[in-house]
Motif scaffolding. Structure first.
Motif, PDB file in Angstrom:
ATOM      1  N   GLU A 129       0.822  -1.227   0.000  1.00 56.32           N
ATOM      2  CA  GLU A 129       0.000   0.000   0.000  1.00 56.32           C
ATOM      3  C   GLU A 129       0.846   1.262   0.000  1.00 56.32           C
ATOM      4  OE1 GLU A 129      -2.835  -0.837   3.093  1.00 56.32           O
ATOM      5  OE2 GLU A 129      -4.274  -1.628   1.614  1.00 56.32           O
ATOM      6  N   ARG A 130       1.981   1.170   0.684  1.00 58.51           N
ATOM      7  CA  ARG A 130       2.864   2.337   0.703  1.00 58.51           C
ATOM      8  C   ARG A 130       3.389   2.631  -0.708  1.00 58.51           C
ATOM      9  NH1 ARG A 130       6.871   0.953   4.381  1.00 58.51           N
ATOM     10  NH2 ARG A 130       8.388   0.760   2.709  1.00 58.51           N
ATOM     11  N   ILE A 131       3.827   1.567  -1.391  1.00 54.93           N
ATOM     12  CA  ILE A 131       4.349   1.761  -2.756  1.00 54.93           C
ATOM     13  C   ILE A 131       3.225   2.266  -3.671  1.00 54.93           C
ATOM     14  CG2 ILE A 131       5.510   0.693  -4.717  1.00 54.93           C
ATOM     15  CD1 ILE A 131       6.467  -1.507  -2.770  1.00 54.93           C
ATOM     16  N   MET A 132       2.059   1.665  -3.537  1.00 55.62           N
ATOM     17  CA  MET A 132       0.911   2.020  -4.386  1.00 55.62           C
ATOM     18  C   MET A 132       0.524   3.489  -4.202  1.00 55.62           C
ATOM     19  SD  MET A 132      -0.366   0.155  -6.623  1.00 55.62           S
ATOM     20  CE  MET A 132      -1.787  -0.347  -7.584  1.00 55.62           C
ATOM     21  N   SER A 133       0.577   3.949  -2.952  1.00 56.25           N
ATOM     22  CA  SER A 133       0.150   5.336  -2.719  1.00 56.25           C
ATOM     23  C   SER A 133       1.204   6.344  -3.186  1.00 56.25           C
ATOM     24  CB  SER A 133      -0.173   5.547  -1.245  1.00 56.25           C
ATOM     25  OG  SER A 133       1.007   5.411  -0.487  1.00 56.25           O
ATOM     26  N   SER A 134       2.452   5.865  -3.368  1.00 50.85           N
ATOM     27  CA  SER A 134       3.490   6.807  -3.788  1.00 50.85           C
ATOM     28  C   SER A 134       3.670   6.814  -5.302  1.00 50.85           C
ATOM     29  CB  SER A 134       4.808   6.469  -3.108  1.00 50.85           C
ATOM     30  OG  SER A 134       5.254   5.209  -3.560  1.00 50.85           O
ATOM     31  N   ARG A 135       3.022   5.857  -5.973  1.00 51.40           N
ATOM     32  CA  ARG A 135       3.190   5.771  -7.430  1.00 51.40           C
ATOM     33  C   ARG A 135       1.851   5.728  -8.118  1.00 51.40           C
ATOM     34  NH1 ARG A 135       8.377   4.840  -7.837  1.00 51.40           N
ATOM     35  NH2 ARG A 135       9.296   3.804  -6.044  1.00 51.40           N
ATOM     36  N   VAL A 136       1.830   6.293  -9.349  1.00 54.83           N
ATOM     37  CA  VAL A 136       0.552   6.285 -10.062  1.00 54.83           C
ATOM     38  C   VAL A 136       0.233   4.914 -10.636  1.00 54.83           C
ATOM     39  CG1 VAL A 136       0.214   8.707 -10.621  1.00 54.83           C
ATOM     40  CG2 VAL A 136       1.766   7.321 -12.006  1.00 54.83           C
ATOM     41  N   ASN A 137       1.278   4.135 -11.003  1.00 49.95           N
ATOM     42  CA  ASN A 137       0.950   2.833 -11.608  1.00 49.95           C
ATOM     43  C   ASN A 137       1.125   1.651 -10.653  1.00 49.95           C
ATOM     44  OD1 ASN A 137       3.697   3.003 -11.641  1.00 49.95           O
ATOM     45  ND2 ASN A 137       3.906   2.929 -13.849  1.00 49.95           N
ATOM     46  N   ARG A 138       1.923   0.686 -11.025  1.00 54.42           N
ATOM     47  CA  ARG A 138       1.953  -0.559 -10.269  1.00 54.42           C
ATOM     48  C   ARG A 138       2.936  -0.585  -9.103  1.00 54.42           C
ATOM     49  NH1 ARG A 138      -0.224  -4.428 -14.091  1.00 54.42           N
ATOM     50  NH2 ARG A 138      -1.088  -3.064 -15.663  1.00 54.42           N
ATOM     51  N   ALA A 139       2.600  -1.363  -8.067  1.00 57.66           N
ATOM     52  CA  ALA A 139       3.498  -1.586  -6.937  1.00 57.66           C
ATOM     53  C   ALA A 139       4.217  -2.907  -7.094  1.00 57.66           C
ATOM     54  CB  ALA A 139       2.716  -1.578  -5.627  1.00 57.66           C
ATOM     55  N   VAL A 140       3.602  -3.822  -7.863  1.00 57.94           N
ATOM     56  CA  VAL A 140       4.187  -5.146  -8.077  1.00 57.94           C
ATOM     57  C   VAL A 140       4.504  -5.287  -9.563  1.00 57.94           C
ATOM     58  CG1 VAL A 140       3.882  -7.619  -7.657  1.00 57.94           C
ATOM     59  CG2 VAL A 140       2.589  -5.968  -6.293  1.00 57.94           C
TER      60      VAL A 140
ATOM     61  N   HIS B 274      10.784  -9.433  -2.364  1.00 61.75           N
ATOM     62  CA  HIS B 274      11.984  -8.662  -2.726  1.00 61.75           C
ATOM     63  C   HIS B 274      11.560  -7.383  -3.437  1.00 61.75           C
ATOM     64  CE1 HIS B 274      14.937 -11.751  -1.758  1.00 61.75           C
ATOM     65  NE2 HIS B 274      14.018 -12.622  -2.159  1.00 61.75           N
ATOM     66  N   THR B 275      12.265  -6.312  -3.126  1.00 62.74           N
ATOM     67  CA  THR B 275      11.926  -5.051  -3.793  1.00 62.74           C
ATOM     68  C   THR B 275      13.093  -4.589  -4.666  1.00 62.74           C
ATOM     69  OG1 THR B 275      12.684  -3.804  -1.876  1.00 62.74           O
ATOM     70  CG2 THR B 275      10.329  -4.228  -2.012  1.00 62.74           C
ATOM     71  N   CYS B 276      12.783  -3.748  -5.652  1.00 65.20           N
ATOM     72  CA  CYS B 276      13.798  -3.222  -6.567  1.00 65.20           C
ATOM     73  C   CYS B 276      14.608  -2.153  -5.835  1.00 65.20           C
ATOM     74  CB  CYS B 276      13.106  -2.644  -7.794  1.00 65.20           C
ATOM     75  SG  CYS B 276      14.170  -1.594  -8.799  1.00 65.20           S
ATOM     76  N   GLU B 277      15.925  -2.179  -6.037  1.00 64.97           N
ATOM     77  CA  GLU B 277      16.759  -1.179  -5.366  1.00 64.97           C
ATOM     78  C   GLU B 277      16.632   0.188  -6.033  1.00 64.97           C
ATOM     79  OE1 GLU B 277      20.723  -2.894  -5.071  1.00 64.97           O
ATOM     80  OE2 GLU B 277      19.775  -4.637  -4.093  1.00 64.97           O
ATOM     81  N   GLY B 278      16.216   0.177  -7.263  1.00 67.29           N
ATOM     82  CA  GLY B 278      16.064   1.436  -7.992  1.00 67.29           C
ATOM     83  C   GLY B 278      14.796   2.186  -7.618  1.00 67.29           C
ATOM     84  N   CYS B 279      13.654   1.478  -7.615  1.00 67.77           N
ATOM     85  CA  CYS B 279      12.384   2.190  -7.437  1.00 67.77           C
ATOM     86  C   CYS B 279      11.580   1.718  -6.234  1.00 67.77           C
ATOM     87  CB  CYS B 279      11.527   2.060  -8.694  1.00 67.77           C
ATOM     88  SG  CYS B 279      10.999   0.371  -9.018  1.00 67.77           S
ATOM     89  N   GLY B 280      12.013   0.626  -5.613  1.00 67.46           N
ATOM     90  CA  GLY B 280      11.327   0.156  -4.410  1.00 67.46           C
ATOM     91  C   GLY B 280      10.102  -0.709  -4.667  1.00 67.46           C
TER      92      GLY B 280
END
Ligand SMILES: [Zn+2]
Length: 237
Positions: free
Chosen positions: A179-190, A220-226
């Motif tokens: 949810e944190r990733i989703m709220s910080s980005r307009v598109n996908r978190a996964v 696992h998350t991406c080191e570039g964009c999280g």
């Protein structure tokens, strides 16, 4: 990893929810545009009607002035029969001539105003026609909009319910992260890995991490964009 499947389903739902919510937010603007157009034509009609009314008043005034001048002219002509001197006689003739000219000017003015009245009446008819068409279009659009809004409302509530059921099955820290990733980005978190790179920001993912993601027993998350990364079986990476 079952959790990844749940997250992807959750993301699918969220993307659909975003689409429906965006559509719902955009709909009133279409109606607003029609309302504005209707308002403009209506203002046009009102000002034409006011102009027509003013013209009719002016014509009535000019007509009563003409009648008054006619009376004066008749009176002068009667006086012509009773004057005693030539000077008086020619002074009266001058008056009669001047009244006649004034009356002719007024009559010309009346003709012009009558023509304007016809033009204004025609324009008023056209505006009324246009307004009635726009009114019908507006009504139709409103019905269409209400229907679509109800449909969207239904789609949204179905997905919100599904979302609630799904999110209950996801572990709390994973859900929070998502949810944190989703709220910080307009598109996908996964996002999926693509040839050893993040599918979101295209940053290179080290081979060891790719292998770990492939195993899929941990998030696992991406080191570039999280973003959360997952491995798609039907691709080479
Ligand atoms: Zn990335």
């Amino acid at each position: 990893m079952e959790e990844m499947g749940l997250l992807l389903k959750l993301q699918e739902l969220d993307l659909e929810l975003h689409r429906f919510e965006a559509e719902r937010a955009k709909l009133p603007a279409e109606m607003e545009q029609l309302e504005q157009q209707y308002g403009q034509f209506n203002t046009g009609l009102e000002s034409q009607e006011a102009a027509l009314k003013a013209l009719k008043v002016a014509i009535r005034e000019a007509e009563s002035k003409t009648a008054h001048l006619e009376e004066i002219s008749t009176k002068y002509k009667q006086q012509l029969l009773t004057v005693k001197t030539n000077r008086e006689y020619s002074a009266l003739l001058t008056e009669i001539e001047s009244v006649k000219r004034e009356k002719e000017e007024l009559e010309e003015q009346i003709i012009k105003q009558m023509e304007k009245t016809e033009t204004a009446s025609r324009e008023i008819e056209q505006l009324k026609q246009k307004l009635s068409e726009l009114g019908a279009a507006k009504k139709e659009k409103q019905t269409e909009l209400d229907l679509r809004l109800r449909e969207i409302g239904g789609e949204i509530s179905v997905r919100k319910q599904k979302r609630q059921e799904l999110s209950r099955q996801v572990k709390t820290p994973v859900l929070r992260l998502y949810e944190r990733i989703m709220s910080s980005r307009v598109n996908r978190a996964v996002v999926a890995l693509h040839n050893g790179s993040c599918g979101g920001c295209f940053a290179h993912v080290p081979l060891q991490k790719v292998a770990a993601i492939r195993k899929g027993n941990q998030i696992h998350t991406c080191e570039g964009c999280g973003r959360i990364l997952y491995y798609e079986d039907n691709q080479a990476s």
